[in-house]
Design a protein around this motif. Structure first.
Motif, PDB file in Angstrom:
ATOM      1  N   ASP A 309       0.817  -1.226   0.000  1.00  0.00           N
ATOM      2  CA  ASP A 309       0.000   0.000   0.000  1.00  0.00           C
ATOM      3  C   ASP A 309       0.842   1.263   0.000  1.00  0.00           C
ATOM      4  OD1 ASP A 309      -2.704  -1.254   0.290  1.00  0.00           O
ATOM      5  OD2 ASP A 309      -1.794  -2.004   2.121  1.00  0.00           O
ATOM      6  N   SER A 310       1.960   1.234  -0.723  1.00  0.00           N
ATOM      7  CA  SER A 310       2.849   2.389  -0.776  1.00  0.00           C
ATOM      8  C   SER A 310       2.685   3.117  -2.104  1.00  0.00           C
ATOM      9  CB  SER A 310       4.312   1.954  -0.610  1.00  0.00           C
ATOM     10  OG  SER A 310       4.514   1.342   0.645  1.00  0.00           O
ATOM     11  N   SER A 311       2.995   4.394  -2.081  1.00  0.00           N
ATOM     12  CA  SER A 311       2.943   5.208  -3.297  1.00  0.00           C
ATOM     13  C   SER A 311       4.280   5.924  -3.443  1.00  0.00           C
ATOM     14  CB  SER A 311       1.801   6.226  -3.221  1.00  0.00           C
ATOM     15  OG  SER A 311       1.787   7.046  -4.384  1.00  0.00           O
ATOM     16  N   LEU A 312       4.895   5.752  -4.616  1.00  0.00           N
ATOM     17  CA  LEU A 312       6.207   6.352  -4.849  1.00  0.00           C
ATOM     18  C   LEU A 312       6.213   6.939  -6.258  1.00  0.00           C
ATOM     19  CD1 LEU A 312       9.135   6.778  -3.852  1.00  0.00           C
ATOM     20  CD2 LEU A 312       9.688   4.540  -4.823  1.00  0.00           C
ATOM     21  N   LYS A 313       6.414   8.239  -6.323  1.00  0.00           N
ATOM     22  CA  LYS A 313       6.423   8.923  -7.614  1.00  0.00           C
ATOM     23  C   LYS A 313       7.682   9.769  -7.724  1.00  0.00           C
ATOM     24  CE  LYS A 313       1.383   9.000  -8.001  1.00  0.00           C
ATOM     25  NZ  LYS A 313       0.170   9.806  -8.257  1.00  0.00           N
ATOM     26  N   GLY A 314       8.323   9.683  -8.899  1.00  0.00           N
ATOM     27  CA  GLY A 314       9.561  10.411  -9.105  1.00  0.00           C
ATOM     28  C   GLY A 314       9.334  11.720  -9.818  1.00  0.00           C
ATOM     29  N   MET A 315      10.445  12.279 -10.295  1.00  0.00           N
ATOM     30  CA  MET A 315      10.389  13.554 -10.992  1.00  0.00           C
ATOM     31  C   MET A 315      10.620  13.344 -12.482  1.00  0.00           C
ATOM     32  SD  MET A 315      12.480  16.176  -8.506  1.00  0.00           S
ATOM     33  CE  MET A 315      14.007  15.285  -8.763  1.00  0.00           C
ATOM     34  N   ILE A 316       9.836  14.007 -13.286  1.00  0.00           N
ATOM     35  CA  ILE A 316      10.056  14.035 -14.723  1.00  0.00           C
ATOM     36  C   ILE A 316      10.631  15.403 -15.071  1.00  0.00           C
ATOM     37  CG2 ILE A 316       8.963  13.939 -16.987  1.00  0.00           C
ATOM     38  CD1 ILE A 316       6.881  12.113 -15.846  1.00  0.00           C
ATOM     39  N   GLN A 317      11.818  15.399 -15.675  1.00  0.00           N
ATOM     40  CA  GLN A 317      12.498  16.651 -15.966  1.00  0.00           C
ATOM     41  C   GLN A 317      12.379  17.007 -17.452  1.00  0.00           C
ATOM     42  OE1 GLN A 317      13.798  18.424 -13.578  1.00  0.00           O
ATOM     43  NE2 GLN A 317      13.710  16.899 -11.925  1.00  0.00           N
TER      44      GLN A 317
END
Length: 331
Positions: A309-317
């Motif tokens: 139940d984790s949420s992990l979002k990165g960066m789009i450059q």
């Protein structure tokens, strides 16, 4: 012959994952640690299990009842938690003094000749050579492979044969007498009653204790060994995952992907285990364990453990970089 599995520990070295689930239910290679242990013993004809519960024990009991209804199970609670010998003492009313007993720690996955261990006429302890013997229970042996001395975390080790957490006890009644002796006399090591000390007492009383070397041993109590076990188990030739196509995705075996997963435009593997109903988009994941019902987007993961139940979002450059420029987004 019964199998006793102590699963009362808190699992502090695996936090934050063990804040919400017991460490023995942390998944590796597609199923919880405990499932690997039970499946191995069940495949060798064992169907009677005694579980010594403690921290989040209700979750362990529910998991076993739901997933292993065919087993004959007994659940006891260890409170307070005062070591492995004390865990066995807690379950003494459910053990037959005249019948041999297998004991395996609930965070230990090991491969060894179980049938030979089971059929041995002696008490047997499973061991492996280690580089840091002062951190383990250690045995010394004679030329015939019988134990001559056992010490829990010796300051000056005279052997590198470490106890891995798998035992076949020939005389359960004698073991219980030994445990009663160390408890009544408050013979603790590091403030706990250790099985090593009880076996050392048995040894002094003339008990023959043999050793068996394990082929592989994973003490799944910390992240590094958890990921190592995950990789080796996934690489086992008997491990197979039905092939499935995911949109714009490259799968680099071996991997384990649970049911109901949605994976798009990603690179997965090698040595990745993903739980059920997890979503990954535009991500690269290697040598990692991803829990169920999680969502990952635009991330690059290596040697990571992500819970349920984790949420992990990165960066789009979006970059427009001129000559002679250096940018470091971190390692």
């Amino acid at each position: 012959m019964k199998v006793l599995i102590p699963v009362a520990g808190i699992g502090s070295k695996l936090r934050p994952h063990t804040h919400t689930q017991p460490k023995t239910l942390v998944p590796i290679a597609g199923k919880p640690i405990l499932a690997h242990i039970i499946d191995n013993f069940y495949a060798h004809g064992f169907d009677e299990f005694v579980f010594v519960l403690g921290y989040l024990g209700d979750k362990i009991e529910s998991y076993i009842k739901q997933n292993y209804p065919e087993l004959k199970t007994i659940f006891v609670t260890q409170e307070p938690r005062e070591g492995l010998a004390h865990a066995i003492w807690t379950a003494r009313e459910h053990l037959d003094p005249e019948e041999p007993l297998m004991i395996v720690l609930g965070d230990t996955i090991a491969t060894f000749n179980m049938q030979a261990m089971r059929n041995s006429p002696n008490t047997v302890v499973a061991v492996q050579k280690v580089e840091t013997p002062e951190q383990f229970g250690i045995v010394e042996t004679d030329a015939h492979g019988y134990v001559t001395k056992m010490t829990e975390k010796p300051l000056i080790p005279k052997s590198n044969l470490a106890l891995v957490g798998v035992y076949k006890i020939k005389h359960v009644g004698k073991l219980l007498t030994a445990i009663e002796h160390i408890i009544q006399n408050n013979l603790r090591s590091n403030n706990e009653y250790h099985l090593t000390d009880a076996l050392a007492y048995l040894l002094a009383q003339g008990e023959n204790i043999a050793i068996t070397m394990v082929d592989n041993w994973f003490d799944c109590g910390k992240k590094e060994t958890l990921l190592e076990a995950n990789a080796i188990l996934l690489n086992n030739p008997t491990f197979k995952v039905p092939p499935k196509d995911y949109l714009g995705t490259i799968i680099v075996p071996p991997v384990s992907i649970g049911q109901g997963c949605r994976i798009e435009h990603s690179i997965i593997g090698p040595n990745v285990a993903i739980g059920d109903n997890t979503t990954l988009r535009r991500s690269i994941v290697q040598n990692s364990i991803i829990g169920s019902y999680s969502e990952l987007e635009d991330v690059v993961l290596k040697a990571s453990v992500i819970g349920n139940d984790s949420s992990l979002k990165g960066m789009i450059q979006s970059l427009n970089i001129g000559d002679n420029t250096e940018i470091n987004f971190g390692k």
